[in-house]
Scaffold this active site. Sequence first.
Site, short mmCIF file in Angstrom:
data_model
loop_
_atom_site.label_atom_id
_atom_site.label_comp_id
_atom_site.label_asym_id
_atom_site.label_seq_id
_atom_site.Cartn_x
_atom_site.Cartn_y
_atom_site.Cartn_z
N GLY A 278 0.82 -1.20 0.00
CA GLY A 278 0.00 0.00 0.00
C GLY A 278 0.86 1.25 0.00
O GLY A 278 2.05 1.20 -0.31
N ILE A 279 0.23 2.36 0.36
CA ILE A 279 0.93 3.65 0.37
C ILE A 279 1.12 4.09 1.80
O ILE A 279 0.40 3.67 2.68
CB ILE A 279 0.11 4.69 -0.42
CG1 ILE A 279 -0.04 4.21 -1.87
CG2 ILE A 279 0.76 6.05 -0.40
CD1 ILE A 279 -0.62 5.25 -2.80
N GLY A 280 2.13 4.94 2.04
CA GLY A 280 2.30 5.50 3.37
C GLY A 280 3.65 5.15 3.96
O GLY A 280 4.42 4.39 3.36
N ASN A 281 3.92 5.69 5.15
CA ASN A 281 5.28 5.54 5.69
C ASN A 281 5.56 4.13 6.19
O ASN A 281 6.69 3.66 6.13
CB ASN A 281 5.56 6.59 6.79
CG ASN A 281 4.69 6.39 8.00
OD1 ASN A 281 3.61 5.79 7.91
ND2 ASN A 281 5.13 6.88 9.14
N ILE A 282 4.53 3.41 6.62
CA ILE A 282 4.79 2.02 7.06
C ILE A 282 5.10 1.16 5.85
O ILE A 282 6.06 0.38 5.85
CB ILE A 282 3.58 1.46 7.84
CG1 ILE A 282 3.33 2.33 9.07
CG2 ILE A 282 3.82 0.02 8.25
CD1 ILE A 282 2.03 2.06 9.76
N GLU A 303 0.06 -1.87 -7.18
CA GLU A 303 -0.78 -0.84 -7.76
C GLU A 303 0.03 0.43 -8.02
O GLU A 303 -0.03 1.02 -9.08
CB GLU A 303 -1.89 -0.57 -6.75
CG GLU A 303 -3.01 0.31 -7.19
CD GLU A 303 -3.99 0.49 -6.04
OE1 GLU A 303 -4.71 -0.48 -5.72
OE2 GLU A 303 -4.05 1.58 -5.46
N ASN A 393 -10.01 8.07 2.75
CA ASN A 393 -9.71 8.08 1.31
C ASN A 393 -10.48 7.05 0.49
O ASN A 393 -10.60 7.17 -0.72
CB ASN A 393 -8.22 7.82 1.07
CG ASN A 393 -7.33 8.80 1.79
OD1 ASN A 393 -6.54 8.44 2.66
ND2 ASN A 393 -7.49 10.07 1.46
N GLY A 397 -7.22 -0.24 -3.73
CA GLY A 397 -7.06 -1.61 -4.22
C GLY A 397 -6.84 -2.61 -3.10
O GLY A 397 -6.53 -3.78 -3.37
#
Lengths: 523, 523
Positions: A278-282, A303, A393, A397
């Site tokens: 996924g997206i983000g800092n983790i 994605e 948000n 996906g």
Amino acid sequence: MSSLLKERVKCASLLKKVVTHPRDLVSLFKHGDYIGMSGFTGVGYPKVVPQALADHVQENKLEGKMKFNLFVGASLGAEVEDRWAKLDMIDRRYPHQVGKNIQKGINEGRIRFSDQHLSMFSQNLTYGFYTKECANQKSPINYAIIEATEIKEDGSIILAASVGATPEILHMADKIIIEVNTALPSFDGIHDIHLPLDPPHRKPLMIENVQDRIGTTGLKIDLSKVVAIVESTKPDNTGGNAPEDESSKQIAKNLTEFLISEVDAKRLPKELLPLQSGIGNIANAVISGLVESPFENLTVFTEVLQDCFINLFEANKLNFASATSVRLSEEGFKKFYADWDNYKNKIVLRPQTISNAPELIRRLGVIAMNTPVEFDIYGHVNSTCVNGSRMINGLGGSGDFLRNGKLSIMHTPAARPSKNDPIGITCIVPMVSHVDHTEHDLDVFVTEFGYADVRGLCPRDRAKLIIEKCAHPEYKPILLDYFETNLKKCLKTSSAHQPHDLSTVFKMYQNLQEKGTMRIEHW
Amino acid sequence: MSSLLKERVKCASLLKKVVTHPRDLVSLFKHGDYIGMSGFTGVGYPKVVPQALADHVQENKLEGKMKFNLFVGASLGAEVEDRWAKLDMIDRRYPHQVGKNIQKGINEGRIRFSDQHLSMFSQNLTYGFYTKECANQKSPINYAIIEATEIKEDGSIILAASVGATPEILHMADKIIIEVNTALPSFDGIHDIHLPLDPPHRKPLMIENVQDRIGTTGLKIDLSKVVAIVESTKPDNTGGNAPEDESSKQIAKNLTEFLISEVDAKRLPKELLPLQSGIGNIANAVISGLVESPFENLTVFTEVLQDCFINLFEANKLNFASATSVRLSEEGFKKFYADWDNYKNKIVLRPQTISNAPELIRRLGVIAMNTPVEFDIYGHVNSTCVNGSRMINGLGGSGDFLRNGKLSIMHTPAARPSKNDPIGITCIVPMVSHVDHTEHDLDVFVTEFGYADVRGLCPRDRAKLIIEKCAHPEYKPILLDYFETNLKKCLKTSSAHQPHDLSTVFKMYQNLQEKGTMRIEHW
């Protein structure tokens, strides 16, 4: 017309359609139109025409009087989408969004947001599911506005940093406006465009490895639909990456430990299976953690490609990556463009209906990873709505990958700060306040405290393990108390498959609202 | 050895392994064994050896001292599974079950039931996800006990009325016991057996039409694993069908009306797309309703064929049906066997990993239909757990189909009787007490009062439509009050994407427990 634009638009008939002043296009649009745009995670979106339209609304005080139904693969850049939201220019919005103002509009009831699986959005669009009331059923999208980096002699479009739902949006559009971005290099060669036929004519997707191609590099369109070509010189507005903190580094470490143990147990090959993140800092920390890991010859079927994947390429750990969007920081894009000839052969960008296809995710055995809002002791996950009500948000996906991956992994800090308490919000709760992913889909939960491998466990065993391995120490006794108390209660009424007390189950949320923390004294 | 058995077992080396007294096999099994069985929805399961084992436990008072981990594609016949549950012979159970005693065992905390998507069960089994602690990782299932109707010269097995997870169970088994059922005709020719390779070696499933075949009619096994052949003469214990009532007939009518409107709008071809249907009297009514409908040349791509599909064949409405199990009443089986040569060419039985494959369901554009426990005003669905806690049967293949079908439809009566009140339980609630299918997956909700087509709607619009079209008139004002009150509240705090109040949301369930009805006076 700039010489750069002339160079990029190689199709003579389209070159005649160049419009120098985007403002001249504003009069085309009317309140209630269905508008499709290219773009995905804030890259590859049109930057000029939507702004001209916003200027028009702002200058003429048309807020709320020029509202559109907006279809984009995922999110646009904030300067477009969030500005439109602020100017009350969005009625319905599909299928994902990012930005403070659009979230505000959705949660204030002005924007009607339909949160859709990204793999399903494009096909539901071609099925006509979102445009049932349109007069022109064949071409219900009044205008498609897309970004291109080149137009070939035959009129086929070379898209920019994302593909998303653009093929389907163009297919369903009545009229097309193309922004050719001359500030970006041409992306010729990186895309693999394939528009699946609708059932009953759909064929198998003949992809068996992440690098397999089934389509074309250019996107063929009906040239008679094109009403204008506009030059754009604005870069994608991506901003930087959230920095990795200690907690996300520890999460990455725990996750790597799990993957190593799977290789040791021979449930994964030593080069793993294609990774999705996924997206983000983790997510960034997890992928960056792999730079230090023993794994080599990795592949990616995801994605969105963020900077961390470029780091993984640079560390010679990653052989190939498939995605629908390359969303890099300014710095990341510089590296990417400088080494274009190399990356062009190591990355393929596909439509989101392919990048996120259940068919491919299951066939390839993708390792799917994502960060939730919260998960619960029985393994249900909330990815979208705070307090069950407030949209962030959308699920993007996450469902496409988590439901179909060989391994489905959720990673999050065990707790987050509330206004009053540095650990006022526990990310592990008795029952999530909104379910996007069910207990039937998740395999492993990871926090900075450890990981819970819940494969094959019944809900009662899952609860014990998740509390033990993942919960923040301050919340462990609270969660254990909920579980044990209600296990006893439910045993008495022979309803202890997944013990709950519906009258107290959301008490922590009420406590948060009233006292600013989810740390409750008693159930 | 009976002459019938000799005729059916054509493989000489296996004929040597015939055991006349199933009791002689009992000593093979030990407490804690992993046992796999053939069977799916109460057909094609072994009937002799499991009973011998149960007799042994009962006669020797070994209840709770001979517990097994039980793997079956879906449910067994009650005389096996339910008896085992009653004798406390089941520790862990995957991935579905039917029967009063097994439900009791699960909800009393004695049986550890892991409710799995049927399409994922088989592959998770071959991935080793359920057998991580077994010593023999290659063959972690100690014994597979299966029903066959014939064994070919080369030792390949002709299964009976279901395929289910039998190919994978045999693949993972250390030792195999085969019950050859001589009371049934040989099912030779109806199966299409294909065992997908695990990633990264998995190939596309080359099925583009419901009748396409990709495998073999017989199931090839490692003959050295076979420890015994036993003759069985017991039929599948399926019982009759629940009768259609007025309410289910009206639901069927409403659903047919929706399908006709989709054909009129050209969103479905006139022969529709392949149909999938759950089990039960509503599903039966829906399929039977199609007999009276204008539709012709229908096809079916489903999990289980019930009697209603035979009716559809007899009405010359149905061209071909694909499934993993034929679960007919005694009467239905009579018709089926009498017309075997006809049905053999119009039905194919596949492994559940193929019959329920997301890849195929999405490619074929299946029309997926199922009956839930309850759904909520925003479109989330509970298919498994009453009051969030008490397991009924499990989700079966509902997720496989509803998540991937072109159209995903839920049908249920709007209300059901409680002990005190003929409409004490509303099937439409503010928030379901357990989520198996999310708002992101459902297209249409049908009750006897009408249908709500929620495609493309935001949650607020969905809620209004679902309440208006589907709710029981007595519950409409209650539900509308919840929605409108909390919409107002959530607008004040900018959290009105999916308006909820977590402190009252489950109030109807508490009312049911305390006062015997979900009809509450006020929120």
